[in-house]
Design an enzyme around this catalytic site. Sequence first.
Site, PDB file in Angstrom:
ATOM      1  N   ASP A 193      28.502 -44.578   7.129  1.00  0.00           N
ATOM      2  CA  ASP A 193      28.166 -43.043   7.526  1.00  0.00           C
ATOM      3  C   ASP A 193      27.729 -42.449   6.136  1.00  0.00           C
ATOM      4  OD1 ASP A 193      28.554 -44.037  10.272  1.00  0.00           O
ATOM      5  OD2 ASP A 193      30.384 -43.338   9.998  1.00  0.00           O
ATOM      6  N   ASP A 214      30.102 -50.361   9.818  1.00  0.00           N
ATOM      7  CA  ASP A 214      29.119 -49.225   9.989  1.00  0.00           C
ATOM      8  C   ASP A 214      29.261 -48.300   8.695  1.00  0.00           C
ATOM      9  OD1 ASP A 214      28.423 -49.522  12.639  1.00  0.00           O
ATOM     10  OD2 ASP A 214      30.350 -49.036  12.974  1.00  0.00           O
ATOM     11  N   ASP A 250      39.092 -35.603  10.056  1.00  0.00           N
ATOM     12  CA  ASP A 250      40.324 -36.023  10.986  1.00  0.00           C
ATOM     13  C   ASP A 250      41.443 -36.506  10.179  1.00  0.00           C
ATOM     14  OD1 ASP A 250      39.204 -38.373  10.559  1.00  0.00           O
ATOM     15  OD2 ASP A 250      39.109 -38.746  12.661  1.00  0.00           O
TER      16      ASP A 250
END
Length: 460
Positions: free
Chosen positions: A80, A78, A162
């Site tokens: 992002d 993926d 995070d």
Amino acid sequence: MTTSASGSLWHKITSRFSRQGATSSGPRKIPRDQHGISRKQISDSALKVISRLNSAGYEAYLVGGGVRDILLEGQPKDFDIATSATPEEVRRQFRNSRIIGRRFKIVHVRFGHEVIEVTTFRAHHEQQDAAPSKNAAARNASGMLLRDNVFGDIDDDAARRDLTINALYYSSKDFCVYDFVGGVEDLKNRVIRVIGNPETRYREDPVRMLRVVRFAAKLNFDIEPGTEAPLKKLAPLLQDIAPARMFDEVIKLLMNGRGLQTYALLRRYDLFNPLFPATQKLLDQNLPNAENFIQQGLANTDARIAEDKPVTPAFLYAILLWPAVKELLAQLIAEGEPEIPALHQAAERVLHRQQQSIAIPKRFSLPMRDIWELQLRLNRRQGKRAEQLLEHRYFRAGFDFLLLREQVGEVEAGLGQWWQAFQESHPDARNAMARHIRQPSNNDKRRPRRRRRGPRPQNS
């Protein structure tokens, strides 16, 4: 994915910056000739999104796993994007997009089957007064974020992410990697580290504890001691997470090819209990075969993923809940319930309790029930039953589940081999195989009926 970077690559990246940390003066800026990322490794769709946002006057960067995985010499699944544009501004730039989420608004830009996820730079909640909308952020009594839509700049965004290894930004304008929080150094040292105070960050979003475990297992990294310390104490906070969200998180945890290692970490830090409380209860009781069954099931799933074979969440959840179903099934049969109705009751009760922790959609829970029911039917091979079972839509999943049970000694050895031979045989040979199955004796047939009438008289 390769989980270790070549020595030459890491020498290029870290030799210049190994003694520096991110400072208030700005991020580490790693130029093209020192990081090895090429635009050829990045999705064309992601590059189009970045380019259009840049052309419209917004900042836009490839961020997170796309940068991390390329630096680890892997290929991201993926891509992002992080941008200074608000969700509404991104939406106006792309007709093929939509805004999703309330608690954390993001934009999905679709190119055929590929979806590029675009997030707006997040800011600290102390800056809420400057946020573009009212009630952009809110917490509950335990500190968990209920809304998280306070926007800021790239420095704020890096601090709000995070993990350090997920806070690396790549710019297609100057081809540099920007490291605000020491993510490159942690990649080099193979360490998972939460950005900021771990306990505060876990209370903001308890799912971050699962992300720590997931990436530690996926990348075979160590968990930094400060990041590790609060995990056991705060594990119960996962009970506050919406069950629908937990379904997706468990899929990410256990269907990434490192399910067995992830499971071991979940158990070590008491994170498995809030996810599967009924199964955990039986594991605590040392139920025969339960631990071996789950471990072998996850190992088999990992092997299938490594071979690029399909894996369905229905099969995974069937594995994780089977010990609880099997235990309740045995209790109901002992009380006199016929086998199939007892299984239906056991499955219904276990799934009802499980839905309070993880909401399993019907498109997966219904096949799970069929997989479990097939475990009883696969024992009944006489006459035309065996041939009919081959036509069952979930026969293959039920057969694989049977093989798993045979691997851990839960069913008689040879049953799986019989079904394998039956599938591969000519129809005439199948008829002969079915005829040679030992029919239950009259005593075998009567025993269940006698138990169903109730307990024997005391003087019998």
